[in-house]
Scaffold this motif. Structure first.
Motif, PDB file in Angstrom:
ATOM      1  N   ALA A   1       1.886  19.712   6.775  1.00  0.00           N
ATOM      2  CA  ALA A   1       3.147  20.437   6.566  1.00  0.00           C
ATOM      3  C   ALA A   1       3.622  21.149   7.833  1.00  0.00           C
ATOM      4  CB  ALA A   1       2.998  21.437   5.423  1.00  0.00           C
ATOM      5  N   VAL A   2       2.684  21.681   8.611  1.00  0.00           N
ATOM      6  CA  VAL A   2       3.060  22.403   9.830  1.00  0.00           C
ATOM      7  C   VAL A   2       3.811  21.485  10.795  1.00  0.00           C
ATOM      8  CG1 VAL A   2       2.191  23.575  11.890  1.00  0.00           C
ATOM      9  CG2 VAL A   2       1.201  24.080   9.656  1.00  0.00           C
ATOM     10  N   PHE A   3       3.336  20.264  10.931  1.00  0.00           N
ATOM     11  CA  PHE A   3       3.997  19.313  11.834  1.00  0.00           C
ATOM     12  C   PHE A   3       5.398  18.981  11.332  1.00  0.00           C
ATOM     13  CE2 PHE A   3       5.139  14.964  13.013  1.00  0.00           C
ATOM     14  CZ  PHE A   3       5.065  15.040  14.394  1.00  0.00           C
ATOM     15  N   PHE A   4       5.529  18.714  10.038  1.00  0.00           N
ATOM     16  CA  PHE A   4       6.840  18.371   9.487  1.00  0.00           C
ATOM     17  C   PHE A   4       7.821  19.534   9.609  1.00  0.00           C
ATOM     18  CE2 PHE A   4       4.113  15.398   6.916  1.00  0.00           C
ATOM     19  CZ  PHE A   4       4.541  14.235   7.560  1.00  0.00           C
ATOM     20  N   GLU A   5       7.330  20.745   9.398  1.00  0.00           N
ATOM     21  CA  GLU A   5       8.184  21.926   9.551  1.00  0.00           C
ATOM     22  C   GLU A   5       8.617  22.099  11.012  1.00  0.00           C
ATOM     23  OE1 GLU A   5       5.666  24.888   7.933  1.00  0.00           O
ATOM     24  OE2 GLU A   5       6.281  24.524   5.856  1.00  0.00           O
TER      25      GLU A   5
ATOM     26  N   ARG B   1       4.647  26.231  16.138  1.00  0.00           N
ATOM     27  CA  ARG B   1       3.976  25.530  15.037  1.00  0.00           C
ATOM     28  C   ARG B   1       3.013  24.458  15.535  1.00  0.00           C
ATOM     29  NH1 ARG B   1       6.111  26.650  10.013  1.00  0.00           N
ATOM     30  NH2 ARG B   1       8.140  27.722   9.983  1.00  0.00           N
ATOM     31  N   ILE B   2       3.366  23.776  16.633  1.00  0.00           N
ATOM     32  CA  ILE B   2       2.503  22.682  17.095  1.00  0.00           C
ATOM     33  C   ILE B   2       1.467  23.138  18.117  1.00  0.00           C
ATOM     34  CG2 ILE B   2       4.303  20.977  16.668  1.00  0.00           C
ATOM     35  CD1 ILE B   2       4.798  20.858  19.678  1.00  0.00           C
ATOM     36  N   ILE B   3       1.537  24.395  18.541  1.00  0.00           N
ATOM     37  CA  ILE B   3       0.679  24.863  19.628  1.00  0.00           C
ATOM     38  C   ILE B   3      -0.801  24.709  19.321  1.00  0.00           C
ATOM     39  CG2 ILE B   3       0.459  27.288  18.948  1.00  0.00           C
ATOM     40  CD1 ILE B   3       1.333  26.038  22.477  1.00  0.00           C
ATOM     41  N   ASN B   4      -1.155  24.821  18.024  1.00  0.00           N
ATOM     42  CA  ASN B   4      -2.571  24.756  17.651  1.00  0.00           C
ATOM     43  C   ASN B   4      -2.985  23.414  17.050  1.00  0.00           C
ATOM     44  OD1 ASN B   4      -3.143  27.491  18.407  1.00  0.00           O
ATOM     45  ND2 ASN B   4      -2.199  28.185  16.493  1.00  0.00           N
ATOM     46  N   LEU B   5      -2.126  22.414  17.179  1.00  0.00           N
ATOM     47  CA  LEU B   5      -2.442  21.106  16.604  1.00  0.00           C
ATOM     48  C   LEU B   5      -3.157  20.179  17.580  1.00  0.00           C
ATOM     49  CD1 LEU B   5       0.791  20.299  14.534  1.00  0.00           C
ATOM     50  CD2 LEU B   5      -1.375  21.293  13.750  1.00  0.00           C
ATOM     51  N   GLY B   6      -3.474  20.676  18.764  1.00  0.00           N
ATOM     52  CA  GLY B   6      -4.164  19.852  19.746  1.00  0.00           C
ATOM     53  C   GLY B   6      -3.193  19.070  20.603  1.00  0.00           C
ATOM     54  N   ASP B   7      -3.731  18.311  21.543  1.00  0.00           N
ATOM     55  CA  ASP B   7      -2.888  17.535  22.455  1.00  0.00           C
ATOM     56  C   ASP B   7      -2.581  16.140  21.924  1.00  0.00           C
ATOM     57  OD1 ASP B   7      -2.667  19.590  24.242  1.00  0.00           O
ATOM     58  OD2 ASP B   7      -4.361  18.950  25.471  1.00  0.00           O
ATOM     59  N   VAL B   8      -3.396  15.657  20.985  1.00  0.00           N
ATOM     60  CA  VAL B   8      -3.149  14.349  20.354  1.00  0.00           C
ATOM     61  C   VAL B   8      -3.183  14.562  18.846  1.00  0.00           C
ATOM     62  CG1 VAL B   8      -3.937  11.975  20.042  1.00  0.00           C
ATOM     63  CG2 VAL B   8      -4.199  13.085  22.271  1.00  0.00           C
ATOM     64  N   TYR B   9      -2.109  14.151  18.185  1.00  0.00           N
ATOM     65  CA  TYR B   9      -2.005  14.371  16.748  1.00  0.00           C
ATOM     66  C   TYR B   9      -1.496  13.088  16.101  1.00  0.00           C
ATOM     67  CZ  TYR B   9      -0.655  16.730  12.372  1.00  0.00           C
ATOM     68  OH  TYR B   9      -0.528  17.111  11.058  1.00  0.00           O
TER      69      TYR B   9
ATOM     70  N   ARG C   1       0.830  -1.190   0.000  1.00  0.00           N
ATOM     71  CA  ARG C   1       0.000   0.000   0.000  1.00  0.00           C
ATOM     72  C   ARG C   1       0.868   1.245   0.000  1.00  0.00           C
ATOM     73  NH1 ARG C   1      -0.188   2.464   4.937  1.00  0.00           N
ATOM     74  NH2 ARG C   1       0.398   1.255   6.770  1.00  0.00           N
ATOM     75  N   SER C   2       0.256   2.352  -0.357  1.00  0.00           N
ATOM     76  CA  SER C   2       0.993   3.608  -0.413  1.00  0.00           C
ATOM     77  C   SER C   2       1.211   4.162   0.992  1.00  0.00           C
ATOM     78  CB  SER C   2       0.207   4.626  -1.246  1.00  0.00           C
ATOM     79  OG  SER C   2       0.006   4.152  -2.555  1.00  0.00           O
ATOM     80  N   VAL C   3       2.240   4.980   1.122  1.00  0.00           N
ATOM     81  CA  VAL C   3       2.508   5.648   2.399  1.00  0.00           C
ATOM     82  C   VAL C   3       1.407   6.661   2.661  1.00  0.00           C
ATOM     83  CG1 VAL C   3       4.103   7.143   3.642  1.00  0.00           C
ATOM     84  CG2 VAL C   3       4.990   5.362   2.132  1.00  0.00           C
ATOM     85  N   THR C   4       0.851   6.646   3.873  1.00  0.00           N
ATOM     86  CA  THR C   4      -0.198   7.583   4.245  1.00  0.00           C
ATOM     87  C   THR C   4       0.380   8.698   5.111  1.00  0.00           C
ATOM     88  OG1 THR C   4      -0.761   6.395   6.282  1.00  0.00           O
ATOM     89  CG2 THR C   4      -1.872   5.686   4.249  1.00  0.00           C
ATOM     90  N   ALA C   5      -0.430   9.722   5.345  1.00  0.00           N
ATOM     91  CA  ALA C   5       0.005  10.803   6.230  1.00  0.00           C
ATOM     92  C   ALA C   5       0.291  10.263   7.626  1.00  0.00           C
ATOM     93  CB  ALA C   5      -1.077  11.882   6.289  1.00  0.00           C
ATOM     94  N   TYR C   6      -0.517   9.312   8.078  1.00  0.00           N
ATOM     95  CA  TYR C   6      -0.295   8.691   9.388  1.00  0.00           C
ATOM     96  C   TYR C   6       1.074   8.027   9.439  1.00  0.00           C
ATOM     97  CZ  TYR C   6      -0.961   5.674  13.457  1.00  0.00           C
ATOM     98  OH  TYR C   6      -0.806   5.040  14.663  1.00  0.00           O
TER      99      TYR C   6
ATOM    100  N   GLU D   1       5.764  18.415   1.338  1.00  0.00           N
ATOM    101  CA  GLU D   1       5.263  18.692  -0.003  1.00  0.00           C
ATOM    102  C   GLU D   1       4.223  17.667  -0.417  1.00  0.00           C
ATOM    103  OE1 GLU D   1       5.991  21.413  -1.599  1.00  0.00           O
ATOM    104  OE2 GLU D   1       7.349  22.011   0.019  1.00  0.00           O
ATOM    105  N   ARG D   2       4.381  16.468   0.076  1.00  0.00           N
ATOM    106  CA  ARG D   2       3.453  15.397  -0.274  1.00  0.00           C
ATOM    107  C   ARG D   2       2.136  15.536   0.488  1.00  0.00           C
ATOM    108  NH1 ARG D   2       5.272   9.259   0.803  1.00  0.00           N
ATOM    109  NH2 ARG D   2       5.385   8.935  -1.426  1.00  0.00           N
ATOM    110  N   PHE D   3       2.225  15.829   1.787  1.00  0.00           N
ATOM    111  CA  PHE D   3       1.026  15.940   2.624  1.00  0.00           C
ATOM    112  C   PHE D   3       0.897  17.383   3.112  1.00  0.00           C
ATOM    113  CE2 PHE D   3       2.619  11.526   3.249  1.00  0.00           C
ATOM    114  CZ  PHE D   3       1.570  10.853   2.626  1.00  0.00           C
ATOM    115  N   LYS D   4       0.241  18.188   2.323  1.00  0.00           N
ATOM    116  CA  LYS D   4       0.162  19.628   2.597  1.00  0.00           C
ATOM    117  C   LYS D   4      -0.516  19.921   3.940  1.00  0.00           C
ATOM    118  CE  LYS D   4       1.731  20.945  -1.501  1.00  0.00           C
ATOM    119  NZ  LYS D   4       2.984  21.707  -1.690  1.00  0.00           N
ATOM    120  N   LYS D   5      -1.544  19.143   4.291  1.00  0.00           N
ATOM    121  CA  LYS D   5      -2.282  19.403   5.534  1.00  0.00           C
ATOM    122  C   LYS D   5      -1.409  19.181   6.764  1.00  0.00           C
ATOM    123  CE  LYS D   5      -6.388  17.779   6.025  1.00  0.00           C
ATOM    124  NZ  LYS D   5      -7.532  16.836   6.051  1.00  0.00           N
TER     125      LYS D   5
END
Length: 304
Positions: A172-176, A206-214, A134-139, A166-170
């Motif tokens: 991107a904040v976490f990867f950055e 960058r992660i402050i607004n991503l919630g407590d579980v991501y 299977r393809s790599v997912t964002a998870y 670049e692959r998972f735009k949504k």
């Protein structure tokens, strides 16, 4: 991704390629076999036939395709008794019936201890994130990047995240954020104590607004740990690298299909009367064998 990773270190390129296509795990197995033989022989040049027999224990086709694999890896040099040297596509000219010797690129010979430790980390991560068929997912990408950070693979992590954002735009904040965090601890681990506060602060912002579980990651704890790191840095105190923790995987209920497959495998094991030597369990043996060795002995042979 393959075009992108060509610009990275050869060893890192192989790791990133296998992360993209885990059916290529045999590339890492070759490296594991090399380290095991170096440990056994006490020298960085080992017998080619021994090397190939080690790898072919787990891959039926390996003995037939070893030249293709080594040419693709572009990491090894082979010498014969007549002083001839073969690298790259010249490896296709080798007569396997002759006595030949193989060694890894000079760059990695200088610290085999580091090489063995890094390959063991690569193998451990690949075994945890394998996604055959299977393809790599964002998870997958998010969890893999967290594992890489925990292992201290900062250079590899930066390259991996640059591609994944670049692959998972949504996401991107976490990867950055992880790129910034990797940059901070990479500098700190190399005793380069120039101001790393901006990197840590950038990650936290960058992660402050991503919630407590991501994506199964305990971001709440990571935010708290980074806040403590900032306070220590601002006071001029020493800090330790943080670890990214995961929420209990038991919360994710196992699928009916996976349970069925496990049940069938269990029946076959009982019928055959034992556990087969497979890529997964052989990988575990290799991984822990190397790690145990590194704990016992820190003086691998070196060549300048």
């Amino acid at each position: 991704m393959l075009d992108y990773i060509k610009e990275t270190d050869k060893l890192q390129s192989i790791f990133l390629e296998v992360l993209e296509d885990t059916s290529k795990k045999e590339l890492l197995l070759y490296l594991l076999c090399y380290v095991q033989l170096v440990r056994k022989e006490g020298k960085v040049t080992v017998d080619l036939d021994q090397f190939l027999r080690c790898a072919s224990k787990n891959f039926i086709n390996t003995r037939n395709s070893w030249k293709d694999v080594l040419v693709e890896m572009n990491l090894f040099t082979i010498n014969d008794l007549y002083g001839n040297t073969y690298t790259g596509k010249d490896i296709y000219r080798i007569d396997e019936r002759d006595v030949n010797f193989i060694r890894i690129d000079q760059k990695y010979c200088r610290d085999i201890n580091l090489l063995g430790s890094k390959i063991a980390k690569y193998w451990g991560i690949i075994n945890r994130v394998s996604h055959y068929g299977r393809s790599v997912t964002a998870y997958d990408a998010v969890c893999t990047s967290a594992l890489m950070f925990n292992e201290g693979l900062y250079d590899e992590l930066e390259n991996y995240c640059e591609f994944q954002k670049e692959r998972f735009k949504k996401e991107a904040v976490f990867f950055e954020a992880l790129i910034s965090l990797a940059s901070a601890f990479k500098l700190y681990s190399r005793q380069n104590n120039r101001n790393i506060v901006p990197y840590v602060r950038d990650c936290l912002n960058r992660i402050i607004n991503l919630g407590d579980v991501y994506y199964n990651i305990n971001l709440g704890k990571l935010k708290g740990d980074l806040s403590k790191v900032l306070k220590k840095l601002q006071k001029g105190k020493a800090v330790e690298s943080v670890k990214i923790e995961f929420i209990n995987r038991g919360d994710r209920e196992e699928s009916v299909w996976r349970k069925l497959i496990k049940s069938i495998k269990g029946i076959f094991k009982r019928i055959k009367g034992g556990k087969r030597w497979t890529l997964t369990n052989s990988g575990t043996v290799c991984y822990y064998s190397i790690e145990a060795y590194l704990r016992r002995q820190r003086n691998f042979p070196r060549e300048d």
